[in-house]
Design an enzyme around this catalytic site. Structure first.
Site, PDB file in Angstrom:
ATOM      1  N   GLY A 126       1.316  -1.158  -7.247  1.00  0.00           N
ATOM      2  CA  GLY A 126       0.810  -0.859  -5.928  1.00  0.00           C
ATOM      3  C   GLY A 126      -0.087  -1.981  -5.424  1.00  0.00           C
ATOM      4  N   GLY A 127      -0.004  -2.269  -4.113  1.00  0.00           N
ATOM      5  CA  GLY A 127      -0.835  -3.324  -3.534  1.00  0.00           C
ATOM      6  C   GLY A 127      -0.386  -4.695  -3.977  1.00  0.00           C
ATOM      7  CG  ASP A 128      -1.704  -9.276  -4.691  1.00  0.00           C
ATOM      8  OD1 ASP A 128      -0.953  -9.973  -4.001  1.00  0.00           O
ATOM      9  OD2 ASP A 128      -2.238  -9.677  -5.747  1.00  0.00           O
ATOM     10  CE  LYS A 187      -3.374   1.575 -16.328  1.00  0.00           C
ATOM     11  NZ  LYS A 187      -2.193   0.754 -16.017  1.00  0.00           N
ATOM     12  N   PRO A 219       0.792  -1.233   0.000  1.00  0.00           N
ATOM     13  CG  PRO A 219       0.061  -0.929   2.193  1.00  0.00           C
ATOM     14  CD  PRO A 219       0.736  -1.937   1.297  1.00  0.00           C
ATOM     15  CG  MET A 267      -9.308   3.241  -7.888  1.00  0.00           C
ATOM     16  SD  MET A 267      -8.818   2.652  -9.525  1.00  0.00           S
ATOM     17  CE  MET A 267      -9.205   0.893  -9.372  1.00  0.00           C
ATOM     18  CG  ASP A 298       1.231   0.561 -11.465  1.00  0.00           C
ATOM     19  OD1 ASP A 298       1.535   0.689 -12.657  1.00  0.00           O
ATOM     20  OD2 ASP A 298       0.568  -0.390 -11.020  1.00  0.00           O
TER      21      ASP A 298
END
Length: 260
Positions: A95-97, A64, A19, A178, A42
């Protein structure tokens, strides 16, 4: 084993950056970052994670963000393929998984068509990190028997098409990635489909970063809760009885006072 031995020349690793907090990287992710010749990253990869990239490793931003795409997905696919074909050790840092709304399947399919080997290093997804910050559980015996993760990202002018009846069923936790821009529609649609307006919600902003904010309230006030959040701040919505959390004396999470 030397660091570079982790990645063969011409191989691509899709690596979860977590994260944002570099301390939440897996040990394997950190080793892969150190072994790469080139890293495509990213916009949601935390600055502390990028600081771990060794000097001399080529860095390419392919971030993005909603409404501002620096690279189309097809272009990203081609960049990964070209770097691998050039014999570079490639890391695609997400980012994240990578497998949770990371478009990893599109990139893997593109590489596979040209016979390029790829592998995945999982990461901590934002929903897990947000629950940890909020002293909450994503599941809770007798209260939340399941977890559903969806994305509310949509193109401008398009309606949000989700199975509201399924998402409104009690007995589970709902994580919406999001979801800030669509918070009002999400609240109205879930309530119209039968979800209790008093259902606890937690709005998690900039999860795991020094600027993290956790805003708690109820489903009926979701649009109000997100009103002060900037378009620039990554935001996750957690909805369900389990995310009410457990009070901790050291809890510094933000809260919003709702109007009477």
């Amino acid at each position: 084993m030397q660091p570079n031995d982790l990645i063969a020349p011409g191989e691509v690793w899709l690596v979860g950056a977590g994260p944002g907090d570099p301390d939440l990287l897996t040990r394997k992710a950190e080793k892969l970052i150190a072994a790469a010749d080139i890293i495509f990253y990213d916009a949601l990869v935390g600055p502390g994670v990028l600081d771990l990239i060794p000097t001399g490793v080529e860095q390419v931003s392919v971030g993005k963000r909603s409404g501002r795409h620096s690279k189309a997905q097809d272009s990203i696919n081609d960049l990964l393929l070209a770097a691998a074909k050039a014999g570079k050790r490639v890391v695609r840092l997400k980012g994240g998984d990578p497998s949770v709304f990371g478009r990893s399947a599109e990139e893997m399919e593109h590489l596979a068509r040209d016979g390029v080997r790829f592998r995945i290093c999982p990461g901590i997804t934002t929903a897990s990190a947000a629950a940890a910050s909020g002293h909450a559980s994503l599941t809770l015996r007798g209260v939340a028997r399941g977890l559903t993760l969806v994305t509310a990202h949509l193109k401008a002018g398009e309606p949000l098409k989700l199975d509201w009846a399924a998402l409104a069923r009690p007995g589970g936790t709902l994580g919406i990635y999001m979801g800030r821009a669509a918070a009002g529609e999400i609240s109205r649609s879930l309530i119209a489909a039968g979800r209790d307006p008093e259902t606890p919600v937690m709005v998690a902003v900039n999860v795991s970063l020094p600027s993290e904010r956790l805003i708690r309230g109820k489903l009926s006030a979701l649009a109000f809760l997100v009103a002060t959040i900037s378009d620039e701040d990554p935001t996750l919505l957690l909805i369900g009885e389990a995310v009410a959390g457990t009070h901790c004396p050291t809890d510094v999470a933000a809260s919003v006072a709702l109007p009477a």
